[in-house]
Design an enzyme around this catalytic site. Structure first.
Site, mmCIF file in Angstrom:
data_model
loop_
_atom_site.group_PDB
_atom_site.id
_atom_site.type_symbol
_atom_site.label_atom_id
_atom_site.label_comp_id
_atom_site.label_asym_id
_atom_site.label_seq_id
_atom_site.Cartn_x
_atom_site.Cartn_y
_atom_site.Cartn_z
ATOM 1 N N CYS A 199 4.486 -3.183 3.738
ATOM 2 C CA CYS A 199 3.516 -3.134 4.832
ATOM 3 C C CYS A 199 3.551 -4.427 5.654
ATOM 4 O O CYS A 199 4.519 -4.671 6.368
ATOM 5 C CB CYS A 199 2.121 -2.817 4.293
ATOM 6 S SG CYS A 199 0.990 -2.216 5.585
ATOM 7 N N HIS B 104 2.498 1.831 1.233
ATOM 8 C CA HIS B 104 2.027 1.139 0.033
ATOM 9 C C HIS B 104 2.438 1.934 -1.210
ATOM 10 O O HIS B 104 1.673 2.766 -1.698
ATOM 11 C CB HIS B 104 0.509 0.967 0.074
ATOM 12 C CG HIS B 104 0.054 -0.095 1.015
ATOM 13 N ND1 HIS B 104 -0.125 -1.408 0.627
ATOM 14 C CD2 HIS B 104 -0.225 -0.049 2.340
ATOM 15 C CE1 HIS B 104 -0.508 -2.132 1.671
ATOM 16 N NE2 HIS B 104 -0.575 -1.326 2.727
ATOM 17 N N GLU C 18 2.467 1.059 -4.201
ATOM 18 C CA GLU C 18 1.598 0.785 -5.351
ATOM 19 C C GLU C 18 0.429 1.760 -5.434
ATOM 20 O O GLU C 18 -0.147 1.955 -6.516
ATOM 21 C CB GLU C 18 1.075 -0.661 -5.314
ATOM 22 C CG GLU C 18 0.051 -0.983 -4.243
ATOM 23 C CD GLU C 18 0.649 -1.374 -2.901
ATOM 24 O OE1 GLU C 18 -0.087 -1.963 -2.075
ATOM 25 O OE2 GLU C 18 1.842 -1.094 -2.653
#
Length: 247
Positions: A120, A215, A217
């Site tokens: 990002c 993202h 994660e």
């Protein structure tokens, strides 16, 4: 027991953190856990660039013991960093010291071949470090990617396609800015349906590098393909230097 590779993750400044009673330096728990699950040892790195100027020699010394670098998400870069004449009203959480530190980390890692995963804001930092520019706003709630799950198309034969094992993926995004002019040496390897650049690589570069606008994660705990991005960084951090050039 084999030593876990040390992955530098620059902290993000937080104006307030009630549990700690003071302003804080933080990293997202989901991000740190994804690195650890992949076999890495996350090292939260204090951003130090007094007056908005990082010392390249200090950056080199601090990264010397690290096996890889993860540039995480966060607030916006100052538009002046990519020579924009004005800042759009939507630009937020700009910190001059954070910008200088992240840009210096990116430049040193790319110059030396240290493996890098940029996420990002991290991708936008790398793009800026390589002379690229950003779209300061994607247009608001109807057209930005904050927050959104959406599909991307991945270039066949790209590093990303090899890591994920697919040429289409569903990703979790949280950004209102994106790449505009792509930085020198970067190749676009994934896009959203609206044309937004979602991933880049550096063909022919000596070091392993992958930059993604989303993202991973967010979904890595239950999506093995997204966890593979972190596993690929750790694998690269474990290899001897000079084995990563993509033709």
């Amino acid at each position: 027991m084999t030593r876990r590779p040390l992955i530098a993750v620059p902290a993000r400044f937080s104006a307030s953190a009630a549990a700690l009673r003071y302003a804080a330096e933080v990293n997202a728990r989901a991000l740190i856990e994804a690195v650890y699950r992949a076999g890495g040892e996350p090292l939260t790195m204090h951003p130090h660039a007094p007056g908005g100027h990082a010392d390249p020699d200090e950056i080199a010394r601090r990264l010397e013991r690290c096996d890889g670098l993860l540039l995480p998400g966060g607030g916006d870069l100052a538009p002046s960093r990519y020579e924009a004449a004005e800042a759009h009203a939507s630009v937020y959480d700009v910190d001059d010291e954070q910008d200088a530190f992240d840009l210096a980390l990116a430049r040193h890692a790319l110059d030396t071949g240290l493996p890098v995963l940029a996420i990002c804001r991290g991708l936008q930092v790398v793009n800026t470090a390589l002379g690229g520019t950003l779209r300061q706003t994607m247009g608001g709630p109807e057209t930005d990617h904050r927050p959104r799950m959406h599909p991307i198309a991945i270039a066949a034969g790209s590093l990303l396609a090899g890591v994920l094992g697919v040429e289409k993926a569903q990703i979790s995004c949280y950004h209102h800015q994106c790449l505009d002019r792509v930085g020198a040496g970067l190749s676009v390897i994934a896009t959203a349906d609206d044309g937004t650049v979602e991933a880049v690589e550096r063909p022919g570069a000596a070091g392993w590098f992958l930059g993604v606008q989303w993202h991973p994660e967010d979904t890595a705990p239950h999506d093995p393909s997204q966890q593979e991005l972190f596993a690929a960084l750790i694998a690269a951090a474990c290899r001897p230097a000079g084995l990563f050039a993509r033709r």
